[in-house]
Design an enzyme around this catalytic site. Structure first.
Site, PDB file in Angstrom:
ATOM      1  N   ASP A 248     -39.907  22.566  83.396  1.00 33.39           N
ATOM      2  CA  ASP A 248     -40.447  22.223  82.089  1.00 33.39           C
ATOM      3  C   ASP A 248     -41.867  21.755  82.281  1.00 33.39           C
ATOM      4  O   ASP A 248     -42.162  21.026  83.218  1.00 33.39           O
ATOM      5  CB  ASP A 248     -39.618  21.103  81.458  1.00 33.39           C
ATOM      6  CG  ASP A 248     -38.369  21.665  80.808  1.00 33.39           C
ATOM      7  OD1 ASP A 248     -38.460  22.768  80.233  1.00 33.39           O
ATOM      8  OD2 ASP A 248     -37.314  21.025  80.901  1.00 33.39           O
TER       9      ASP A 248
ATOM     10  N   ASP B 278     -32.292  17.809  80.325  1.00 31.19           N
ATOM     11  CA  ASP B 278     -31.653  16.569  79.915  1.00 31.19           C
ATOM     12  C   ASP B 278     -30.963  16.669  78.562  1.00 31.19           C
ATOM     13  O   ASP B 278     -29.981  16.021  78.315  1.00 31.19           O
ATOM     14  CB  ASP B 278     -32.660  15.406  79.930  1.00 31.19           C
ATOM     15  CG  ASP B 278     -33.905  15.713  79.120  1.00 31.19           C
ATOM     16  OD1 ASP B 278     -33.964  16.802  78.508  1.00 31.19           O
ATOM     17  OD2 ASP B 278     -34.819  14.874  79.105  1.00 31.19           O
TER      18      ASP B 278
END
Lengths: 590, 681
Positions: B306, B517
């Protein structure tokens, strides 16, 4: 050692290097079913065979099916040969009226030719009829070689394919190996050999009068020595050339005559000798190129070839220098090379071949699991005698038998990749295929079978009455003889140290078992590897990929072959040839 | 925990050492040894020589002193291997003890359907129960916050003492059993049954109790077992050959030869290497749910990273002002600063800071000006301030363009050019307007983390492709990708794009690693070969991944890959070393065995070892000591170097292959000299 000797060795090496690519490309085209210039002739025959045998050309097989087909074919061939041998007296083409072959010898010979070993416990010219030689033995020279090539191709496919459940069709591969790879070259080869003086006939043996009569001493059973005058000799004849070409080209090695390629009717001239050696390495060397071509990594093919070439050259150099040095015990004999004699250890050698061509032939024939001989291996100096022994012990992977050499080498490649592959920080990969526990298990099994069989049978033989009975020379040399016999059988080589009298129930039976184990118990795990690799995904190559190309890999492969292959036998070797060599230098011979 | 551990390191180390020594003896149990075929053979060999020693002593036969030494050293060989394993386990055990304390029984306030609470021990909680946890109480089990916000002390698990915020909804809803709520009250739905909690799993993992052999370790074990069988046969059949040659061997010589030939070095250290590899991850606060994942990490071909938080610092920073021709840069900075005073976002604060640094604009007393701050709203997509009859706005170029258009103004051509250039270079442009006239532009830049480019270069050298995932537009994404040195990027990425990307790479045969996450990351985490979930993430993400990073640091993925590689490299290097060692041992033992009968074979004694007994004993001692000598390497791992496979192989083959051939020649000779000096053989 002479300049001429070195020149011949290098010339031979150069020719092999040159034919590797054309042969490899040809085999690639044959098995990838691409067009070849022989198609117009062979394709109709091929189709006819498939139609007659009900073979579905397009149907692919899983590795298990492939293995079963191969076993069924081999078993049927084995049985056929056994039957022919057992009834040859009642069959045609037996001008010498040679008797039916005894069961244990027939078994041993049938196994021997089926497994591409061609170990001969018998004297062919006084045991086998022309029909047995042609329909039984020469047939097997083709069949076992075709099986070997088919298997090698199937294994290469396993490496090259991805996410495939099949590895080819055994019947198609074997047929194409026979028609395209073996037959045309054998025909041409046979004609060339005829041009050199190899005989090809179905005549009864010739009875010739000796120009000079010989007196020999003969011992009667009652112990009285009687002199006998010999005035004539029998000269064996037969369809030799047709069997000779495939004997070399299919790395079979079973001689038409007992003297094998030392016999002038089998191998008459230095040129025929050179040609025969080229035939031995032609397919095994070419297959490394096929490996590269089919897997799309030509450099890998050459890396494997290089490893084989290095091991070959080391063998030749050791054997040649040991033989050229001669036997130090013959102190009073002039064994220096000169214009009038080849010098060195000429015991058991043909004068027309001399030291260099004999040492080269010995190395080539044992590298390639051929087993044909043009000199007496039993008469080699200990170190030169160790060369063929080690060549075979390494698993017949220095070019090796047709097909068998390549798939045997791939086992070592997999072990090398697995042992060292971890060192680059990835799960070991062979050309993009992850080497996992199943593959390792099978590779270990293949190696295990050969060394275990050799060691156990030899160990039993040297401490048993029936085993020791066959040994002709006591001491360290006797150990070499026994070790050589089992090594040669398991390695499917078939050459012999010859000093050993192996035509006994114990040796015929156990050597037969050893040959079967060495061939089929090695093939099955290797086919399993092929099947397992074929089914795997292929990881694309990156900078992190373990390199299976280049000099580094070649060195690694050689090391693994030497360490895994030779360390097992080091204790036995040290009590055999190494001890014998040291003893010879100290002035003791057997 | 990391800091506490450093303090207690020496104390723990001494404790680990003591336990390990005891454990080495406990591990002599043949039922445990049989799982390690190589060492099992050594143990059996030691038993055999022991029995023969006793028998011969009674018959007053043989060389008792020599036999005793051989037997003892064989036992040492087994003990040293056990010690290596025990040492590797030791650190995990110490850590498990700390974790166990956190798991101690607590009382849970379970919320019944009728709305009342009942008190029950945490061990009685089942998945699906809802509990209330107030300030000062321990969270009784793993679960998800379904109501409320609280700050939670998770140091028992993560070692990080700063409290973290846990709240219902969103990606910060997971709580872990054993952590303590510091403020407020939350309602938690329990998601695990007793014995299956994160803490339980963690204890199992660090202790090595639930450690299963990884695929590669199994394959290696097969190879070692195969080599052991081959050498076993080579030695067993040597006796008949020896008898034939008239030189039968003693049991001591044969067993010694066997033990020296079988790969005891790697056989003895293999499990220690595996445990230590897992431990290295734990030291970095990463919990791998399986050893398989650690191995897979070494094999990874593609890293999905990311952008935010991994490649860039996470927040954009203002880096430059571009004023319109009629306005000075200082004026622009001043206006921008005024417009940002109430903007609490990191971007807003960075504008204030930049204006302060560049033009010394600071300490403004705003109160007398009666400022009216206009907060950012999703509708206007602007923020600003109204004061002294001035209306200052800042916002995205389109928003400001719309705003000034109300009064017929347009964005000057020059500013348009700035805006385009900024976007192309990976920055984000903002415009500032005062009373509906554009004053200038602010450049917000994504700050690429320091040193990240080098790490990507390393990864590339190892053949790993890095791929940046970002929600940015392709223009910005391309610029950042270039700056950071990633190989590829996926712009305007949606969760399903990530999933498709992983599938696509896997279809090409590649192994993919990623971090995540959020709940919407869960499918991708599950699909990836290595999925590292952040501990701050949702329960779903943690369940889906095969590793959890307790520090919640996405950059750690790179370290995880390195640890995976290091584990495999260590195994491979020691295997190569072990096999290469055999050459020298042969040259020590074979002449010693047969030189008595055939003095000529002493030619093979190239190390010139003094006596036959000394030669055999030296080889056995070397074989045992090398295990001890290599324990630190096995535990620490072979130093990992970011090189291509070819270079790495060349290097390691040279050190462990060639080194493995040479080292024992020197070692055995040295021991031989020592033995004769000590009159031991």
């Amino acid at each position: 050692m002479t300049g001429n000797g070195w020149f011949q060795i290098l010339l031979y090496f150069g020719v092999i290097l040159l034919i590797t690519k054309p042969m490899g490309v040809y085999l690639y085209r044959v098995f990838e079913r691409k067009s070849t210039w022989l198609d117009p002739v062979l394709r109709p025959i091929e189709r006819l065979i498939y139609r007659a045998c009900g073979i579905e050309e397009k149907k692919e097989m899983k590795w298990t099916e492939y293995g079963v087909a191969m076993l069924v074919f081999s078993a049927a061939s084995l049985l056929l040969l056994y039957l022919i041998e057992r009834v040859q007296l009642w069959l045609p083409w037996n001008p010498q009226k040679l008797a039916n072959v005894a069961p244990d010898l027939a078994w041993n010979t049938a196994v021997s030719f089926t497994t591409n070993t061609n170990w001969q416990s018998y004297t062919p010219e006084s045991t086998m009829s022309y029909l047995t030689q042609m329909a039984g033995l020469a047939y097997h020279n083709f069949a076992s070689a075709a099986v070997g090539i088919a298997l090698a191709v199937a294994v290469i496919r396993g490496v090259a394919r991805k996410e495939s459940s099949t590895i080819g069709n055994f019947w198609v591969d074997a047929t194409r190996a026979f028609l395209w790879a073996l037959l045309p070259f054998s025909l041409v080869g046979a004609l060339f050999l005829v041009s050199q003086g190899v005989v090809q006939n179905l005549h009864p043996y010739t009875n010739a009068s000796l120009l000079e009569s010989q007196v020999i001493e003969k011992q009667n059973p009652d112990g009285v020595v009687k002199k006998e005058t010999i005035t004539s000799q029998v000269i064996a004849q037969g369809p030799v050339a047709s069997q000779e070409a495939i004997k070399m080209y299919g790395t079979n090695g079973g001689g038409f005559f007992n003297a094998n390629s030392a016999h002038p009717f089998e191998n008459p001239t230095p040129l025929s000798n050179f040609f025969q050696m080229c035939l031995i390495f032609a397919i095994p060397s070419g297959l490394t190129y096929t490996l590269g071509r089919m897997t799309g990594s030509q450099r890998h093919g050459w890396a494997v070839w290089s490893a084989m070439a290095v091991l070959f050259l080391v063998g030749v150099v050791v054997a040649y220098s040991a033989e050229a040095r001669g036997n130090p015990l013959l102190a009073g004999v002039n064994s220096r090379a000169s214009d009038t004699q080849p010098g060195g250890n000429m015991e058991g050698k043909e004068v027309r071949f001399g030291i260099a061509d004999s040492a080269l032939f010995t190395t080539v024939t044992t590298d390639a699991s051929c087993g044909a001989v043009n000199n007496m291996h039993d008469s080699l100096t200990p170190i030169a005698g160790m060369v063929p022994l080690i060549n075979i012990m390494l698993g017949e992977v220095i070019f090796g038998g047709v097909g068998a050499g390549l798939y045997g080498a791939l086992v070592f490649v997999i072990l090398a990749v697995f042992i060292a592959g971890l060192m680059v920080g990835r799960t070991p990969e062979y050309l993009g295929k992850k080497i996992e526990s199943f593959d390792v298990k099978m590779a270990v099994l293949a190696i295990l079978i050969t060394s275990v069989t050799i060691l156990i049978f030899s160990a039993i033989a040297v401490v048993s009455k029936f085993g020791v009975a066959g040994i002709s020379n006591p001491g360290a040399h006797g150990l070499s003889q026994v070790l050589y016999a089992y090594t040669s059988s398991v390695g499917n080589n078939g050459s012999a140290f010859a000093g050993l009298n192996a035509n006994t129930l114990w040796y015929n039976t156990t050597l037969g078992v050893a040959m079967l184990l060495g061939r089929f118990f090695m093939i099955i795990p290797i086919l399993a590897i092929a099947g397992s690799l074929a089914a795997k995904k292929q990881v694309p190559e990156s900078l992190g990929t373990f390199p299976v190309t280049g000099p580094l890999f070649t060195v690694l492969l050689i090391s693994v072959v030497l360490i895994v292959g030779a360390l097992t036998f080091f204790p036995a070797l040290s009590l055999g040839p190494i001890l014998e060599h040291l003893l010879m230098n100290a002035g003791k011979a057997f | 925990m990391t800091t506490a551990q450093a303090k207690n390191a020496s104390i723990t180390d001494r404790k680990i050492l003591k336990t390990a020594i005891v454990d080495s003896f406990r591990k002599l149990d043949p039922r445990l040894q049989i799982k390690k075929p190589v060492m099992f053979v050594v143990e059996v060999g030691a038993v055999i020589t022991g029995v023969v020693l006793v028998l011969e002593a009674f018959q007053h036969k043989g060389n008792f002193w020599f036999g005793l030494q051989i037997t003892l050293w064989l036992w040492f060989t087994v003990l040293f291997a056990n010690f290596a394993e025990a040492m590797a386990e030791g650190r995990g055990k110490a850590q498990a003890e700390t974790l166990r304390k956190a798991r101690a029984e607590t009382q849970a306030r379970k919320l019944r359907p009728d709305g009342k609470t009942e008190l029950l021990p945490s061990s009685k909680l089942r998945s699906g129960d809802v509990v209330l946890v107030a300030a000062g109480e321990f969270v009784p089990g793993d679960g998800e916050v379904i109501e409320g916000v609280a700050s939670v002390d998770e140091s028992a698990i993560t070692g990080e003492s700063a409290p973290v915020i846990r709240e219902s909804g969103g990606d910060r809803s997971a709580v872990t059993g054993g952590t303590r709520v510091l403020s407020d009250e939350i309602k938690v739905r329990i998601t695990s049954n007793p014995g299956e909690t994160f803490l339980d799993r963690m204890i199992g993992l660090v202790e090595g109790a639930s450690r299963q052999k990884t695929p590669n370790e199994i394959a290696l074990n097969i190879l070692l077992a195969g080599l052991t069988i081959i050498f076993l046969l080579a030695v067993v059949t040597l006796q008949p050959f020896a008898i034939y040659s008239g030189s039968p061997q003693t049991v001591f010589a044969l067993v010694s030869l066997l033990v020296c030939l079988i790969p005891t070095t790697i056989g003895g250290l293999l499990s220690a290497i595996g445990i230590a590899g897992m431990d290295r991850l734990i030291q970095r606060n990463v919990i791998a749910m399986s050893g398989r994942a650690v191995e897979a990490a070494g094999d990874v071909d593609v890293l999905l990273l990311d952008k935010t938080g991994t490649i860039t610092l996470g927040n954009r920073e203002a880096t430059a002002f571009y004023a319109c021709p009629s306005i000075t840069e200082a004026e622009l900075a001043s206006a921008a600063q005024l417009a940002s005073f109430a903007d609490e976002t990191p971007e807003g604060r960075s504008i204030v800071v930049l204006a302060k640094e560049k033009y010394g604009l600071r300490g403004r007393e705003l109160a007398p000006h009666n400022p009216l701050f206009i907060p950012f709203s999703a509708q206007t997509r602007m923020s600003g301030v109204d004061m002294d009859g001035k209306e200052i706005r800042k916002g995205a170029p389109e928003a400001i363009a719309r705003y000034v258009a109300e009064k017929g103004q347009i964005v000057p051509e020059e500013m348009q050019q700035h805006i385009e250039r900024i976007a192309k270079s990976g920055g984000t442009p903002l415009l500032v307007a005062q009373n509906f006239r554009v004053m200038g532009a602010i450049e917000l830049t994504d700050i690429v983390k320091g040193g990240i480019r080098e790490r990507f270069d390393h990864l590339r050298a190892m053949g790993i492709r890095t791929m940046m995932i970002t929600g940015d537009n392709p223009l910005t994404a391309a610029a950042i990708a270039r700056q950071a040195g990633v190989d590829d990027f996926l712009a305007e990425a949606k969760p399903e794009d990530k999933m498709a990307l992983i599938r696509n790479e896997q279809a090409k045969g590649k192994l993919v690693a990623m971090t995540g996450d959020g709940t919407n990351d869960a499918p991708a985490l599950a699909q990836a070969d290595v999925g590292v979930a952040m501990n701050t993430g949702t329960q779903a993400a943690k369940e889906a991944g095969n590793m959890v990073d307790l520090d919640s640091n996405p950059t750690k993925l790179i370290e995880i890959v390195e640890i995976g590689k290091q584990l495999l490299i260590t195994r491979g290097s020691l295997t190569t070393f072990s096999v290469a060692n055999d050459v020298a041992k042969y040259f020590a033992i074979i002449p010693a065995m047969f030189a008595g009968t055939f003095p000529l074979l002493n030619t093979l004694n190239i190390m010139k070892l003094r006596t036959a007994d000394s030669a055999i004993l030296s080889a056995v001692i070397f074989n045992a000591l090398i295990i001890i000598a290599l324990i630190p390497l096995a535990l620490r791992g072979v130093k990992y170097r970011p090189l291509g496979a070819a270079a790495l192989l060349r290097r390691n083959l040279f050190i462990y292959g060639l080194g493995g051939v040479i080292a024992p020649f020197a070692g055995i000779k040295l021991i031989d000299i020592l033995l004769s000096w000590l009159h031991l053989a």
